[in-house]
Write an enzyme that holds these catalytic residues in place. Structure first.
Site, PDB file in Angstrom:
ATOM      1  N   GLU A   1      -4.522 -20.227 -35.299  1.00  0.00           N
ATOM      2  CA  GLU A   1      -3.243 -20.342 -34.604  1.00  0.00           C
ATOM      3  C   GLU A   1      -2.858 -21.789 -34.234  1.00  0.00           C
ATOM      4  O   GLU A   1      -1.709 -22.037 -33.877  1.00  0.00           O
ATOM      5  CB  GLU A   1      -3.284 -19.516 -33.315  1.00  0.00           C
ATOM      6  CG  GLU A   1      -3.549 -18.047 -33.554  1.00  0.00           C
ATOM      7  CD  GLU A   1      -2.274 -17.236 -33.707  1.00  0.00           C
ATOM      8  OE1 GLU A   1      -1.537 -17.141 -32.729  1.00  0.00           O
ATOM      9  OE2 GLU A   1      -2.031 -16.717 -34.813  1.00  0.00           O
TER      10      GLU A   1
ATOM     11  N   HIS B   1      -0.948 -32.975 -16.533  1.00  0.00           N
ATOM     12  CA  HIS B   1      -2.137 -33.762 -16.889  1.00  0.00           C
ATOM     13  C   HIS B   1      -3.367 -33.055 -16.327  1.00  0.00           C
ATOM     14  O   HIS B   1      -3.358 -32.606 -15.182  1.00  0.00           O
ATOM     15  CB  HIS B   1      -2.033 -35.177 -16.312  1.00  0.00           C
ATOM     16  CG  HIS B   1      -3.330 -35.926 -16.319  1.00  0.00           C
ATOM     17  ND1 HIS B   1      -4.007 -36.224 -17.484  1.00  0.00           N
ATOM     18  CD2 HIS B   1      -4.096 -36.418 -15.310  1.00  0.00           C
ATOM     19  CE1 HIS B   1      -5.121 -36.874 -17.175  1.00  0.00           C
ATOM     20  NE2 HIS B   1      -5.199 -36.993 -15.865  1.00  0.00           N
TER      21      HIS B   1
ATOM     22  N   HIS C   1     -11.068 -39.097 -20.775  1.00  0.00           N
ATOM     23  CA  HIS C   1     -10.394 -38.837 -19.486  1.00  0.00           C
ATOM     24  C   HIS C   1      -9.756 -37.442 -19.443  1.00  0.00           C
ATOM     25  O   HIS C   1     -10.079 -36.641 -18.585  1.00  0.00           O
ATOM     26  CB  HIS C   1      -9.343 -39.930 -19.226  1.00  0.00           C
ATOM     27  CG  HIS C   1      -8.624 -39.773 -17.921  1.00  0.00           C
ATOM     28  ND1 HIS C   1      -8.252 -40.825 -17.124  1.00  0.00           N
ATOM     29  CD2 HIS C   1      -8.183 -38.665 -17.258  1.00  0.00           C
ATOM     30  CE1 HIS C   1      -7.655 -40.381 -16.032  1.00  0.00           C
ATOM     31  NE2 HIS C   1      -7.595 -39.076 -16.100  1.00  0.00           N
TER      32      HIS C   1
ATOM     33  N   GLU D   1      -0.562 -40.896 -11.055  1.00  0.00           N
ATOM     34  CA  GLU D   1      -0.106 -40.936 -12.457  1.00  0.00           C
ATOM     35  C   GLU D   1       1.410 -40.780 -12.573  1.00  0.00           C
ATOM     36  O   GLU D   1       1.928 -40.477 -13.650  1.00  0.00           O
ATOM     37  CB  GLU D   1      -0.809 -39.857 -13.297  1.00  0.00           C
ATOM     38  CG  GLU D   1      -2.336 -39.910 -13.301  1.00  0.00           C
ATOM     39  CD  GLU D   1      -2.935 -41.180 -13.906  1.00  0.00           C
ATOM     40  OE1 GLU D   1      -2.186 -42.053 -14.362  1.00  0.00           O
ATOM     41  OE2 GLU D   1      -4.182 -41.271 -13.888  1.00  0.00           O
TER      42      GLU D   1
ATOM     43  N   HIS E   1      -8.029 -32.367 -17.058  1.00  0.00           N
ATOM     44  CA  HIS E   1      -9.285 -32.897 -17.614  1.00  0.00           C
ATOM     45  C   HIS E   1     -10.070 -31.785 -18.322  1.00  0.00           C
ATOM     46  O   HIS E   1     -11.162 -31.415 -17.858  1.00  0.00           O
ATOM     47  CB  HIS E   1     -10.147 -33.484 -16.487  1.00  0.00           C
ATOM     48  CG  HIS E   1      -9.511 -34.584 -15.697  1.00  0.00           C
ATOM     49  ND1 HIS E   1     -10.018 -35.039 -14.491  1.00  0.00           N
ATOM     50  CD2 HIS E   1      -8.412 -35.356 -15.941  1.00  0.00           C
ATOM     51  CE1 HIS E   1      -9.253 -36.032 -14.025  1.00  0.00           C
ATOM     52  NE2 HIS E   1      -8.270 -36.229 -14.883  1.00  0.00           N
TER      53      HIS E   1
HETATM   54  P1  13P Z   1      -4.185 -38.019  -8.548  1.00  0.00           P
HETATM   55  O1  13P Z   1      -5.075 -37.388  -7.504  1.00  0.00           O
HETATM   56  O2  13P Z   1      -3.576 -39.308  -8.065  1.00  0.00           O
HETATM   57  O3  13P Z   1      -3.131 -37.040  -9.042  1.00  0.00           O
HETATM   58  O4  13P Z   1      -5.084 -38.434  -9.785  1.00  0.00           O
HETATM   59  C1  13P Z   1      -5.864 -37.485 -10.469  1.00  0.00           C
HETATM   60  C2  13P Z   1      -6.076 -37.837 -11.890  1.00  0.00           C
HETATM   61  O5  13P Z   1      -6.359 -36.970 -12.695  1.00  0.00           O
HETATM   62  C3  13P Z   1      -5.957 -39.265 -12.288  1.00  0.00           C
HETATM   63  O6  13P Z   1      -5.898 -39.392 -13.686  1.00  0.00           O
HETATM   64 ZN    ZN Z   2      -6.821 -37.716 -14.725  1.00  0.00          ZN
END
Ligand code: 13P
Ligand code: ZN
Length: 270
Positions: free
Chosen positions: A169, A139, A210, A116, A141
């Site tokens: 909050e 980033h 995602h 990413e 999940h």
């Molecule tokens: P990477 O292992 O390349 O960092 O990817 C993980 C991920 O969350 C892809 O969206």
């Molecule tokens: Zn991801």
């Protein structure tokens, strides 16, 4: 030279990746972090003239030329970073022409930066234009944020309003709201550009089905934003199928905004 394994920019990433794994957000290799480190900080730990190898990139990051980042490796598990930072993290410097990065430390088993990286670098570029003190792109999940993108409208205003209504909050933590992108293929320039476009105005961008991107001046700011959104999403998922007896009204949100001196995103509150 000081020991890089004791550098705050490494220990902080180690602690944070372990923490995020324990939150249940970063299964397997899910998630990635990039962190701008000032040159005078890195030079206490590394000889900046020693480049281990150059890693090419097929997008233009010349705006970031010369900037140094700590970046999690692609395919690496957040749960393992703390035990072996040198294999799971890299310290990289963006090449002068913006078409690659120089590895200064890390990725010891031949690894490379996260897939990413386009989304991270393009987001850094836009956030730095808005806020020169910006440092972090994160980033991850988070389970309930992802769940919410299946059952809630992806309209940014609607999505943000629901989150604000879930706990008091929220409006204070992210008055600028949350941006939402529809499902897109990840790990390429296109989603990178779409994310960065949103980053011109938002610190938080949800990728439907995602995960989420959070940004900030510090790891705490980026993490705190994501954590607060995830908490609100969790409450939404817990209550959405139950009859609602009362909730936070727009006039109460206005009272809150006034009391805490924050400006809700224009047009988002009635
Ligand atoms: P990477 O292992 O390349 O960092 O990817 C993980 C991920 O969350 C892809 O969206
Ligand atoms: Zn991801």
């Amino acid at each position: 030279m000081k020991d890089i394994l004791k550098a705050p920019f490494i220990t902080e990433i180690c602690k944070t990746t372990s923490n995020m794994y324990r939150m249940g957000w970063d299964e397997r290799n899910g998630g990635n972090i990039s962190y701008i480190v000032p040159e005078d900080e890195v030079s206490q730990y590394l000889d900046l003239n020693k480049v281990i190898r150059t890693i090419p990139m097929d997008f233009d990051a010349s705006f970031l030329a010369g900037k140094i980042f700590v970046v999690t490796g692609t395919g690496k598990y957040f749960k393992n970073v703390e035990d072996n930072p040198a294999a799971n993290l890299g310290v990289i410097r963006v090449c002068k022409d913006g078409r690659g990065v120089e590895l200064l430390w890390g990725y010891e088993d031949g690894g490379r930066p996260t897939s990413e990286l386009p989304a991270h670098f393009m987001s850094h570029i836009e956030r730095l234009k808005v806020d020169p003190e910006h440092r972090i792109v994160m980033h991850t999940h988070p389970t309930n944020v992802i769940a919410m993108t299946f059952v809630h409208s992806l309209d940014e205003r609607e999505f943000t309003r629901t989150l604000w209504q879930m706990c008091t909050e929220c409006l204070v933590v992210f008055p600028d709201g949350v941006s939402v992108l529809p499902w897109m293929l990840c790990g390429n320039d296109e989603i990178g550009r779409a994310t960065a476009e949103k980053m011109k105005e938002f610190r938080l961008v949800v990728w439907a089905h995602h995960g989420i991107f959070g940004t900030g001046k510090s790891v705490d700011e980026a993490f705190g934003l994501i954590e607060t959104v995830e908490k609100a999403a969790e409450i939404y998922i817990k209550i959405m199928h139950m009859p609602i007896k009362q909730s936070i009204t727009d006039s109460q949100l206005w009272i809150l905004a006034k009391a805490f001196g924050v400006k809700p995103r224009e047009g988002y509150l009635e």
